[in-house]
Design a protein around this motif. Structure first.
Motif, PDB file in Angstrom:
ATOM      1  N   ALA A 191       1.106  -1.265  -0.107  1.00  0.00           N
ATOM      2  CA  ALA A 191       0.117   0.044  -0.030  1.00  0.00           C
ATOM      3  C   ALA A 191       0.901   1.306   0.034  1.00  0.00           C
ATOM      4  O   ALA A 191       1.017   2.185  -0.897  1.00  0.00           O
ATOM      5  N   ALA A 192       1.652   1.224   0.946  1.00  0.00           N
ATOM      6  CA  ALA A 192       2.934   2.079   0.694  1.00  0.00           C
ATOM      7  C   ALA A 192       3.520   2.719  -0.524  1.00  0.00           C
ATOM      8  O   ALA A 192       3.380   4.262  -0.677  1.00  0.00           O
ATOM      9  N   PRO A 193       4.086   2.311  -1.200  1.00  0.00           N
ATOM     10  CA  PRO A 193       4.628   2.638  -2.402  1.00  0.00           C
ATOM     11  C   PRO A 193       3.538   2.746  -3.543  1.00  0.00           C
ATOM     12  O   PRO A 193       3.892   3.721  -4.213  1.00  0.00           O
ATOM     13  N   ARG A 194       2.690   2.672  -3.541  1.00  0.00           N
ATOM     14  CA  ARG A 194       1.115   3.143  -4.048  1.00  0.00           C
ATOM     15  C   ARG A 194       0.905   4.367  -3.853  1.00  0.00           C
ATOM     16  O   ARG A 194       0.630   5.821  -4.908  1.00  0.00           O
ATOM     17  N   LEU A 195       0.531   5.160  -2.737  1.00  0.00           N
ATOM     18  CA  LEU A 195      -0.144   6.165  -2.138  1.00  0.00           C
ATOM     19  C   LEU A 195       1.334   7.439  -2.141  1.00  0.00           C
ATOM     20  O   LEU A 195       1.510   8.277  -2.590  1.00  0.00           O
ATOM     21  N   TRP A 196       2.407   6.659  -2.372  1.00  0.00           N
ATOM     22  CA  TRP A 196       3.489   7.366  -2.332  1.00  0.00           C
ATOM     23  C   TRP A 196       3.896   7.756  -4.203  1.00  0.00           C
ATOM     24  O   TRP A 196       3.945   9.118  -4.316  1.00  0.00           O
ATOM     25  N   ASN A 197       3.723   6.735  -4.571  1.00  0.00           N
ATOM     26  CA  ASN A 197       3.814   6.918  -5.898  1.00  0.00           C
ATOM     27  C   ASN A 197       2.500   7.721  -7.406  1.00  0.00           C
ATOM     28  O   ASN A 197       3.287   8.843  -7.611  1.00  0.00           O
ATOM     29  N   SER A 198       1.792   8.083  -5.849  1.00  0.00           N
ATOM     30  CA  SER A 198       0.848   9.153  -6.347  1.00  0.00           C
ATOM     31  C   SER A 198       0.495  10.815  -6.170  1.00  0.00           C
ATOM     32  O   SER A 198      -0.246  11.613  -6.172  1.00  0.00           O
ATOM     33  N   LEU A 199       1.585  10.585  -4.962  1.00  0.00           N
ATOM     34  CA  LEU A 199       1.585  11.936  -4.632  1.00  0.00           C
ATOM     35  C   LEU A 199       2.501  13.171  -5.748  1.00  0.00           C
ATOM     36  O   LEU A 199       3.178  12.372  -6.580  1.00  0.00           O
ATOM     37  N   PRO A 200       2.790  14.472  -5.630  1.00  0.00           N
ATOM     38  CA  PRO A 200       2.946  15.643  -6.223  1.00  0.00           C
ATOM     39  C   PRO A 200       4.727  14.733  -6.282  1.00  0.00           C
ATOM     40  O   PRO A 200       4.676  14.578  -5.191  1.00  0.00           O
TER      41      PRO A 200
END
Length: 701
Positions: free
Chosen positions: A664-673
């Protein structure tokens, strides 16, 4: 009083023990001179705590106007009485508001104290007519002592055989620990950060001491440095006052077994322990002597990071096709049965202490005494031959050092584990060979029990819990129905409480959220009763102390849970916002959350995961979480190589695997600007992330 404190003189050649005696006697005499203790018998009826003497005078004047109005029947007297009653009602409201505001502001961030205070105000307990006696105090101290003695005698009577290296650890210490002297400014900083808790052993109240830090810090610094130089701890600083604390409010207070002994130490002793603890922590960290999977009492470690790693492993194992068996071990009076000889040997051989540093810890552990205090009565004072004080600063650190070899015992069997102080949890995957996994688990539990027996720790097998974790199909098709341990059959539980979070077999957290809703709405009901007499800032403090703290506790585990459960948590936040702003339940909630600048529950969960991810990337998170994050790399020179993107693990079961932290963490992190991922400081990242999530949650704001 400040002038009297400045007149305290110390001989230049005085020892640490003499300085402690001067500290206690001088401060006690000064305090007795200006605020002597006087006993008075006061008879009064119970009234509201905010009902002051001025309000009583206003009430008396109202009674006079009321009698005059009834006697004369004139309109002028009736109007005067009505106007007076309105003023009296406003005075009552203001007095209540000021009283509650003072209580709330006196306990900032102390939810436990706030809860007990508010509970007492809403439901005052009748005063007890019976006072504690010296006989009751002696009964408590005898019970606590006999409990520890029986455990140690049982451990000594039946020694267990262990491998030769089971009790020892060889540490390649890079640098020895030398207890160095501290500056006066450092001691003052420690005193300012400490809580203003006062023990009966203190010569003056701690709040008064903290208000005169510049005057008393030279004497305290001298006592601390002399103790570190000589390697000795004054006997006056090794006395503990035990306050029996009921384990649960629902337990019978007449049963001594329902109480937990909590040690209270003198404030000067805590200052000395904090100085030594900071140097010991630096030594352990510098030489990498901490147990990797021990999260108790360590910087950047918490119950949430521990549960996050355990939950991640369980979910990823289920995603790989295998259920896991989770075992929660329970120890009986773990802190009270620590053997001093074994602890000192571990400090010497494992931690590498020697010379004056080892001598100081020998002095710290030897010659300790304790007694039980209830009200004005005290028990007889008894010597302490084992254990570390639970209310001390060094006690928890020494305990995790004492437990260091346990990690090697578990790792020898290839099992995964995690510890938080004395709370130990084991977990192992049971597929594709359940019988082999169970035999491995049985052997591991047997060696753990033997190691604990050799180290005078009692493993309570009757309170050990087991939970089979996996998908519904994996749990139903598993042949494991119970766990055989220590001649007892431990059935699989449907729900276990793990460090304050309720785990279920499928990690849906349905039971935990149901319990969270029950507790939160109970506190909201109490806050709603007080809300008319509270100002908005004071009411908001209560909401954050009782509601927001519960919604945010371990909320990183809620990543990917069902929308129904998220909605239940959102109902709690919506109700808290409506009570805080005093609006009806039918009013639209979005503008209220806008005005309070509160993130919705789903965004709060994402915020916690992204914050932990940022800490992992920048080396501020525990190593066992950092190893779950893998930067995305490419063999080709692409522009995305410098974007700080993370590699997303491949998962099969979206219902469970996607909720794992590693997925879950990489998906949320990669969605950040990009500008947020490239932020260098934690403060800038927090500010930018909150703004980004707030705009994303409320796009029309």
């Amino acid at each position: 009083m400040s002038m009297d404190l400045q007149l305290i003189t110390c001989p230049a050649s005085a020892s640490a023990d003499e300085l402690v005696e001067i500290y206690n006697t001088s401060l006690s005499s000064v305090f007795d001179l200006h605020a002597p203790v006087k006993s008075r018998i006061v008879n009064f009826s119970r009234s509201a705590p905010w009902f002051t003497h001025e309000l009583r005078k206003i009430k008396t004047a109202g009674r006079v106007l009321e009698r005059r109005c009834r006697h004369s029947g004139l309109t002028v007297h009736k109007l005067a009485f009505c106007e007076h009653q309105k003023a009296y009602s406003n005075s009552l409201k203001d007095a209540r508001s000021q009283f509650y505001s003072s209580l709330i502001n006196e306990n900032p961030g102390n939810s436990k104290q706030l809860f007990s205070t508010i509970k007492h105000l809403l439901k005052p307990q009748p005063s007890s007519s019976t006072e504690a006696t010296e006989e009751q105090c002696n009964s408590f101290i005898d019970f606590f002592r006999s409990k520890v003695d029986s455990i140690r005698s049982e451990m000594s009577s039946s020694p267990s055989l262990l491998p030769s290296d089971a009790n020892t650890l060889s540490a390649s210490v890079l640098s020895p620990l030398h207890l160095t002297e501290v500056q006066e400014s450092h001691v003052e900083e420690i005193i300012r950060k400490m809580k203003p808790c006062t023990c009966t052993l203190d010569p003056i109240p701690t709040a008064l001491l903290k208000s005169h830090i510049p005057i008393l810090s030279p004497l305290i610094t001298k006592i601390v440095n002399l103790s570190l130089q000589s390697g000795c701890v004054s006997p006056a600083l090794k006395v503990a006052v035990i306050r029996p604390l009921l384990k649960k409010p629902t337990l019978d207070p007449e049963v001594l077994a329902n109480y937990r002994p909590i040690s209270n130490l003198a404030f000067l002793s805590k200052v000395l322990e904090k100085v030594v603890a900071s140097q010991l922590q630096d030594h352990l960290k510098h030489n990498n002597l901490f147990e990797k999977f021990q999260s108790g009492f360590r910087l950047a470690h918490s119950t949430e990071t521990a549960l996050l790693r355990v939950t991640n492993d369980l979910l990823m194992t289920a995603d790989a096709g295998s259920p896991s068996l989770l075992i929660l071990l329970d120890l009986t009076a773990a802190f009270d049965t620590v053997d001093h000889t074994i602890l000192l040997e571990r400090l010497h051989t494992t931690i590498g202490l020697s010379g004056s540093a080892l001598k100081w810890f020998q002095s710290y552990l030897s010659g300790r005494t304790e007694y039980v205090s209830l009200g004005r009565c005290n028990s007889r004072q008894l010597p302490v031959s084992c254990g570390v004080p639970q209310g001390s600063v060094l006690g928890p650190i020494l305990f995790i050092i004492y437990m260091l070899p346990l990690g090697c015992v578990v790792s020898r069997h290839g099992m995964s584990f995690h510890c938080y102080a004395d709370d130990t949890q084991l977990y192992i995957k049971t597929a594709p060979n359940p019988s082999a996994a169970m035999s491995c688990l049985t052997a591991c539990l047997g060696e753990i029990k033997a190691w604990m027996r050799n180290n005078f720790l009692q493993l309570n097998s009757s309170k050990t819990e087991a939970l089979l974790v996996g998908t519904p199909h994996q749990v139903q098709s598993s042949s494991i129905t119970h766990l055989a341990f220590d001649s007892q059959v431990i059935p699989l539980s449907t729900t276990v409480t793990n460090l304050g979070v309720r785990f279920d077999p499928h990690l849906t957290f349905n039971d935990h959220i149901k319990h969270l809703c029950k507790i939160s709405f109970y506190h909201l009901k109490n806050i709603a009763k007080l809300r008319p007499t509270l100002t908005l800032p004071d009411a908001e403090k209560l909401v954050h102390a009782f509601i927001s703290s519960r919604l945010d506790y371990c909320n990183s585990l809620f990543t990917g849970i069902t929308g129904r459960n998220i909605q239940k948590l959102q109902y709690i936040q919506n109700s808290a916002a409506r009570i805080l702003m005093r609006v009806r339940k039918y009013n639209h909630i979005t503008p209220i959350l806008h005005s309070l600048h509160w993130l919705p529950v789903s965004s709060r969960v994402n915020y916690k995961v992204l914050l932990l991810t940022y800490q992992c990337i920048n080396g501020h998170a525990p190593p066992y979480l950092q190893e779950l994050i893998t930067p995305q790399t490419s063999t080709r020179p692409l522009r995305s190589n410098n974007s700080l993107s993370l590699q997303i693990p491949n998962t099969r079961l979206r219902t469970m695997g996607d909720r794992a932290f590693a997925a879950a963490a990489p998906r949320l992190w990669n969605s950040l600007p990009d500008h947020l991922r490239a932020t260098q400081t934690l403060a800038c990242f927090k500010t930018g992330l909150k703004t980004f999530l707030f705009i994303k949650a409320f796009p029309t704001f």
